[in-house]
Structure formats: structure tokens, C-alpha cells
Design an enzyme around this catalytic site. Sequence first.
Site, PDB file in Angstrom:
ATOM      1  N   ARG A  33       0.761   3.694 -11.024  1.00  0.00           N
ATOM      2  CA  ARG A  33       2.204   4.163 -11.385  1.00  0.00           C
ATOM      3  C   ARG A  33       2.643   3.302 -12.674  1.00  0.00           C
ATOM      4  O   ARG A  33       3.635   3.298 -13.042  1.00  0.00           O
ATOM      5  CB  ARG A  33       3.085   3.458 -10.484  1.00  0.00           C
ATOM      6  CG  ARG A  33       3.131   4.243  -9.013  1.00  0.00           C
ATOM      7  CD  ARG A  33       3.878   5.300  -8.814  1.00  0.00           C
ATOM      8  NE  ARG A  33       3.583   6.032  -7.705  1.00  0.00           N
ATOM      9  CZ  ARG A  33       4.376   5.972  -6.333  1.00  0.00           C
ATOM     10  NH1 ARG A  33       5.454   5.327  -6.537  1.00  0.00           N
ATOM     11  NH2 ARG A  33       3.870   6.368  -5.220  1.00  0.00           N
ATOM     12  N   ARG A  37       9.498   4.185 -13.317  1.00  0.00           N
ATOM     13  CA  ARG A  37      11.113   4.031 -13.591  1.00  0.00           C
ATOM     14  C   ARG A  37      11.232   2.555 -13.892  1.00  0.00           C
ATOM     15  O   ARG A  37      12.589   2.365 -14.291  1.00  0.00           O
ATOM     16  CB  ARG A  37      11.535   4.128 -12.109  1.00  0.00           C
ATOM     17  CG  ARG A  37      11.877   5.668 -11.632  1.00  0.00           C
ATOM     18  CD  ARG A  37      12.223   5.675 -10.032  1.00  0.00           C
ATOM     19  NE  ARG A  37      10.972   5.471  -9.304  1.00  0.00           N
ATOM     20  CZ  ARG A  37      11.067   5.258  -7.903  1.00  0.00           C
ATOM     21  NH1 ARG A  37      12.106   6.036  -7.205  1.00  0.00           N
ATOM     22  NH2 ARG A  37      10.092   5.107  -7.177  1.00  0.00           N
ATOM     23  N   ARG A  46      12.745  11.720 -17.701  1.00  0.00           N
ATOM     24  CA  ARG A  46      13.320  12.324 -16.245  1.00  0.00           C
ATOM     25  C   ARG A  46      14.538  12.767 -16.139  1.00  0.00           C
ATOM     26  O   ARG A  46      14.745  14.102 -15.792  1.00  0.00           O
ATOM     27  CB  ARG A  46      12.917  11.178 -15.140  1.00  0.00           C
ATOM     28  CG  ARG A  46      12.763  11.923 -13.824  1.00  0.00           C
ATOM     29  CD  ARG A  46      12.856  11.086 -12.739  1.00  0.00           C
ATOM     30  NE  ARG A  46      14.120  10.013 -12.604  1.00  0.00           N
ATOM     31  CZ  ARG A  46      14.446   9.644 -11.424  1.00  0.00           C
ATOM     32  NH1 ARG A  46      13.618   9.482 -10.103  1.00  0.00           N
ATOM     33  NH2 ARG A  46      15.623   8.935 -11.467  1.00  0.00           N
ATOM     34  N   ASP A  83       1.824  13.976  -8.951  1.00  0.00           N
ATOM     35  CA  ASP A  83       1.918  13.204  -7.594  1.00  0.00           C
ATOM     36  C   ASP A  83       1.048  13.695  -6.768  1.00  0.00           C
ATOM     37  O   ASP A  83       0.655  14.978  -6.765  1.00  0.00           O
ATOM     38  CB  ASP A  83       3.458  13.593  -7.069  1.00  0.00           C
ATOM     39  CG  ASP A  83       3.940  12.502  -5.970  1.00  0.00           C
ATOM     40  OD1 ASP A  83       4.062  11.184  -6.402  1.00  0.00           O
ATOM     41  OD2 ASP A  83       3.630  12.685  -4.808  1.00  0.00           O
ATOM     42  N   TYR A 160       1.538  13.133   5.493  1.00  0.00           N
ATOM     43  CA  TYR A 160       2.860  13.678   4.769  1.00  0.00           C
ATOM     44  C   TYR A 160       3.203  14.935   5.451  1.00  0.00           C
ATOM     45  O   TYR A 160       4.299  15.375   5.461  1.00  0.00           O
ATOM     46  CB  TYR A 160       2.660  13.648   3.361  1.00  0.00           C
ATOM     47  CG  TYR A 160       3.027  12.222   2.901  1.00  0.00           C
ATOM     48  CD1 TYR A 160       4.334  11.680   2.623  1.00  0.00           C
ATOM     49  CD2 TYR A 160       2.028  11.296   2.232  1.00  0.00           C
ATOM     50  CE1 TYR A 160       4.491  10.337   2.086  1.00  0.00           C
ATOM     51  CE2 TYR A 160       2.023  10.118   1.711  1.00  0.00           C
ATOM     52  CZ  TYR A 160       3.650   9.696   1.918  1.00  0.00           C
ATOM     53  OH  TYR A 160       3.805   8.453   1.306  1.00  0.00           O
TER      54      TYR A 160
HETATM   55  O1  CP3 Z   1      -0.273   5.948 -11.714  1.00  0.00           O
HETATM   56  C1  CP3 Z   1       0.554   6.643 -12.461  1.00  0.00           C
HETATM   57  O2  CP3 Z   1       1.118   6.333 -13.270  1.00  0.00           O
HETATM   58  C2  CP3 Z   1       0.330   8.408 -11.980  1.00  0.00           C
HETATM   59  C3  CP3 Z   1       1.363   8.879 -11.221  1.00  0.00           C
HETATM   60  C4  CP3 Z   1       1.448   8.939  -9.755  1.00  0.00           C
HETATM   61  C5  CP3 Z   1       2.759   9.110  -8.937  1.00  0.00           C
HETATM   62  N1  CP3 Z   1       2.736   8.938  -7.820  1.00  0.00           N
HETATM   63  C6  CP3 Z   1       4.010   9.142  -9.747  1.00  0.00           C
HETATM   64  C7  CP3 Z   1       5.316   9.096  -8.992  1.00  0.00           C
HETATM   65  C8  CP3 Z   1       0.564   8.431  -8.762  1.00  0.00           C
HETATM   66  C9  CP3 Z   1      -0.911   8.385  -8.843  1.00  0.00           C
HETATM   67  C10 CP3 Z   1       1.273   8.911  -7.754  1.00  0.00           C
HETATM   68  C11 CP3 Z   1       0.500   8.707  -6.240  1.00  0.00           C
HETATM   69  C12 CP3 Z   1       1.288   8.601  -5.004  1.00  0.00           C
HETATM   70  N2  CP3 Z   1       2.436   9.410  -4.560  1.00  0.00           N
HETATM   71  C13 CP3 Z   1       0.744   8.348  -3.789  1.00  0.00           C
HETATM   72  C14 CP3 Z   1      -0.350   7.522  -3.685  1.00  0.00           C
HETATM   73  C15 CP3 Z   1      -0.262   6.139  -4.080  1.00  0.00           C
HETATM   74  C16 CP3 Z   1       0.796   5.186  -3.433  1.00  0.00           C
HETATM   75  O3  CP3 Z   1       1.712   4.705  -4.138  1.00  0.00           O
HETATM   76  O4  CP3 Z   1       0.432   4.792  -2.227  1.00  0.00           O
HETATM   77  C17 CP3 Z   1       1.830   8.629  -2.882  1.00  0.00           C
HETATM   78  C18 CP3 Z   1       1.785   7.928  -1.359  1.00  0.00           C
HETATM   79  C19 CP3 Z   1       2.936   9.344  -3.328  1.00  0.00           C
HETATM   80  C20 CP3 Z   1       3.830   9.706  -2.565  1.00  0.00           C
HETATM   81  C21 CP3 Z   1       5.311   9.595  -3.381  1.00  0.00           C
HETATM   82  N3  CP3 Z   1       5.690  10.077  -4.438  1.00  0.00           N
HETATM   83  C22 CP3 Z   1       6.176   8.461  -3.039  1.00  0.00           C
HETATM   84  C23 CP3 Z   1       6.371   7.893  -1.567  1.00  0.00           C
HETATM   85  C24 CP3 Z   1       7.264   8.434  -3.880  1.00  0.00           C
HETATM   86  C25 CP3 Z   1       8.507   7.894  -3.808  1.00  0.00           C
HETATM   87  C26 CP3 Z   1       7.923   6.490  -4.228  1.00  0.00           C
HETATM   88  C27 CP3 Z   1       9.267   5.492  -4.606  1.00  0.00           C
HETATM   89  O5  CP3 Z   1       9.042   4.418  -5.032  1.00  0.00           O
HETATM   90  O6  CP3 Z   1      10.444   5.974  -4.268  1.00  0.00           O
HETATM   91  C28 CP3 Z   1       6.844   9.430  -4.809  1.00  0.00           C
HETATM   92  C29 CP3 Z   1       7.819   9.583  -6.119  1.00  0.00           C
HETATM   93  C30 CP3 Z   1       6.788   9.020  -7.325  1.00  0.00           C
HETATM   94  N4  CP3 Z   1       5.528   9.590  -7.803  1.00  0.00           N
HETATM   95  C31 CP3 Z   1       7.432   8.638  -8.310  1.00  0.00           C
HETATM   96  C32 CP3 Z   1       6.522   8.547  -9.651  1.00  0.00           C
HETATM   97  C33 CP3 Z   1       6.636   7.965 -10.782  1.00  0.00           C
HETATM   98  C34 CP3 Z   1       8.865   7.830  -8.465  1.00  0.00           C
HETATM   99  C35 CP3 Z   1       9.887   9.553  -8.828  1.00  0.00           C
HETATM  100  C36 CP3 Z   1      10.815   9.268  -9.464  1.00  0.00           C
HETATM  101  O7  CP3 Z   1      10.732   9.160 -10.786  1.00  0.00           O
HETATM  102  O8  CP3 Z   1      12.130   9.390  -9.020  1.00  0.00           O
END
Ligand code: CP3
Length: 362
Positions: A33, A37, A46, A83, A160
Site C-alpha cells: 500500500r 492515504r 483521489r 485493488d 469478500y
Molecule cells: O500496495 C499498493 O500500493 C497497491 C495498491 C493496493 C490497494 N489495495 C489500494 C487500496 C493493493 C495491493 C490492495 C490490495 C488489497 N485490497 C487487499 C490485500 C492486501 C491487504 O491489505 O490485506 C485487500 C484485502 C483489499 C481490499 C480493500 N481495499 C480494503 C479492505 C480496503 C479498505 C482499507 C482501508 O484501510 O480502509 C480497500 C481500499 C484501498 N485499496 C485503499 C487503497 C489505497 C484505500 C482507499 C481510499 O483511498 O479510500
Amino acid sequence: MGTHFPMTRPINDTLLRALLRQPTDTTPVWIMRQAGRYLPEYNQTRARAGSFLALCRNPNLATEVTLQPLARFPLDAAILFSDILVLPDAMGLGLYFVEGEGPKFERPLREEWEIRDLSAPDPDNHLRYVLDAVAQIRRALDNQVPLIGFSGSPFTLACYMIEGEASRDFRWVKSMLYGRPDLLHRILEVNTQAVTRYLRAQIESGAQAIMLFDTWGGILSSPAYREFSLAYMQRVLQELPREWDGHIVPRIVFTKGGGLWLEAIADCGCDAVGVDWTVELDSAKQRIGHRVALQGNLDPGVLLSNPDTVVREVARTLAAFGPGHGHVFNLGHGITQWTPPENVAALVSAVHRESRRYHNPG
Ligand code: CP3
């Protein structure tokens, strides 16, 4: 040959080398990640996009945010900005995000007919925007550092898809796993085909390494982990091309909470095993370090402290892996949005500075 990209290695190929346990001068580092944010410039982009999903669906903006952490820190890799849940979205489940609550699906899989109707999407069609982003990011990177592509694991995506959102107890998944395992296997079959096609398309579009995120494998019993998560990741890896454009495409598998099963994970066809912070790198190296590289494993919570503490914990993590190649420095899970960027700067420079001693011959 009319290949899309020149058959060159990135100028900085330490990530690819470390994943294959080849010698490097320093330990490469990237952060799960890393675009997100905690960076004010990410929040600005964003806002311009309108939403997180709009950002994912716009290749220009996805490229922009992918490069943002690399402009700030000398990271050794880029990871596609997207994502894991865009894949089930392309399967028709209707992904949406509620501010402060995380991802949700409009149509989670609850009825048997919905599961029978499920099919793997054609990535060239339904995930075109991701593949376009991959190609555009590769062009923008201009071979400075390698680009990592990724997917959720078949099981983590199923979690999910069945729950319809993040869950604490995984009530629907577990009741299906024990009550109707045939239905869960049917979902996992479709997901396996979907993930395989999706990752192959990312490789063909320019991804130079790939990672499977198995965020929820750790909720399973040991036999259930093998049957419902690991077996399907193994099948994905079996089906993927080993090389593209004359280069090996290394594979990373990360099961959060998978510390008990490291030997089995190391045998699933991956080049590197991602480990969370509950595992000690010295013992992980003893158990599987002769077969695969290790990626990890600083507690993301360390980044909520201060630069001095970060440097100390980085040094401790590098020392736990000790001398030798085959370590990719990372966190044990994604960086949190509350991280001060200066702590990330301290982390990256400490990894490069403190790791040299472990790579010197003799
Ligand atoms: O690593 C990176 O920079 C690449 C981008 C990336 C994102 N999500 C961006 C993201 C990657 C590789 C993911 C993977 C992902 N997404 C996983 C597997 C890795 C992990 O963290 O366990 C999972 C379970 C998800 C599902 C997901 N997407 C969740 C649970 C959330 C909410 C998380 C939160 O902290 O609120 C997301 C949203 C998400 N994916 C964000 C980002 C940058 C935040 C969204 C935003 O900007 O509002």
C-alpha cells in the site's frame, strides 16, 4: 520480434534479483500500500478523481498515484495501483466503498443459482482499464525499477464475495465451508480461472513480478487452509508463464497469519514467501530460506512512532534475516493511513544503509 517492451532489465533490478535469491549489494525495499492515504498528494489525486474506484478506473490517474511514492522515496519497486476487489467487480458483484467502512458488494453470493451462474471474466474486456494502467505505468517507469502486478488469492476473493464486506467472524464463509463445501469449491474453481487469466494478462501488459495477496487464509484450520486456499494458489502458479519477454517473472505468495504453514507455502510454486510480523525472520529463514526468498516483515505499527525507532526496528529486522541474499524488505501488512511520511523516508534509507553489511562477500 514485435514485442511490446524492450528485452531489458530495469536499471535497478535488485527486487527481481532478491526474489530469485541472486546476489545484490543491498536489500531491496518496497511497501505494501505504498501509494495511499498517508500521502497528501494521493489524497489530492483521489479528490480529483472523485472516488477511490474512479481513481482505479482511470489509467492516467492510476499511473500518477503509482509513481507518487517513488518520487518521494528511493523505493526498489513500483506496485500497480488498483485493488484486489476489482476482479469480483468484473464478475458482476457490484463493488462499492462506504467512507470509513471499507469495501462492500451489492450482490454477495448467497444463493446456489448465483454460484452456479458465476464465471471468470475476460480481462482484456472487463479489466481493460487495469491492463491499460499496467502498460502506461511501465512506459512511465522507463525501466527505472520493476513493476509488481497482483491479485487476491482465490480464497481471499471468495471471502469478500460471500460475506459481501470485510468480516470479523466470516460467518457465511465458514458455514459454507463446513455445510456446503461443494459450493465453496465451485466458487474457488471459477476464481482460480479468473485469477490465472487476470495475472497472465498483467504479465503480458508489462508486470515484471506478481504477488498473490491471501489476506484471509490465516482464518482457516490447517487442513482447511491446504484444501481451500493453498491448493488453489498452487494451481494459479502452475498455469502462469514462468518467463515473459525473455525474463523470469518471480512470484510472491503472502498469506497473512500463515506462519504455521511456511514449509507448505514454500512448496506451492512461488519464488518468495511474504511473512507478517508474528514470524521471526531468522526462524523463517531456517525453515524455508534455502528454497525461497522471504519478503517482510516490519510491524506497520512501528511506522506510527518516530524516525529513530524506525531505524532501530529496521536494523533489528535486517539482523534477524542476517547475512546472505534473498530478503525483500517490506512491512508485515499494508501501511496505515496514519503514518507520517518522514518515517517512511527513514525506513527506506535505513534499509539501504544498514543492509550493505549483510551482502558483502566474506
Ligand atoms: O500496495 C499498493 O500500493 C497497491 C495498491 C493496493 C490497494 N489495495 C489500494 C487500496 C493493493 C495491493 C490492495 C490490495 C488489497 N485490497 C487487499 C490485500 C492486501 C491487504 O491489505 O490485506 C485487500 C484485502 C483489499 C481490499 C480493500 N481495499 C480494503 C479492505 C480496503 C479498505 C482499507 C482501508 O484501510 O480502509 C480497500 C481500499 C484501498 N485499496 C485503499 C487503497 C489505497 C484505500 C482507499 C481510499 O483511498 O479510500
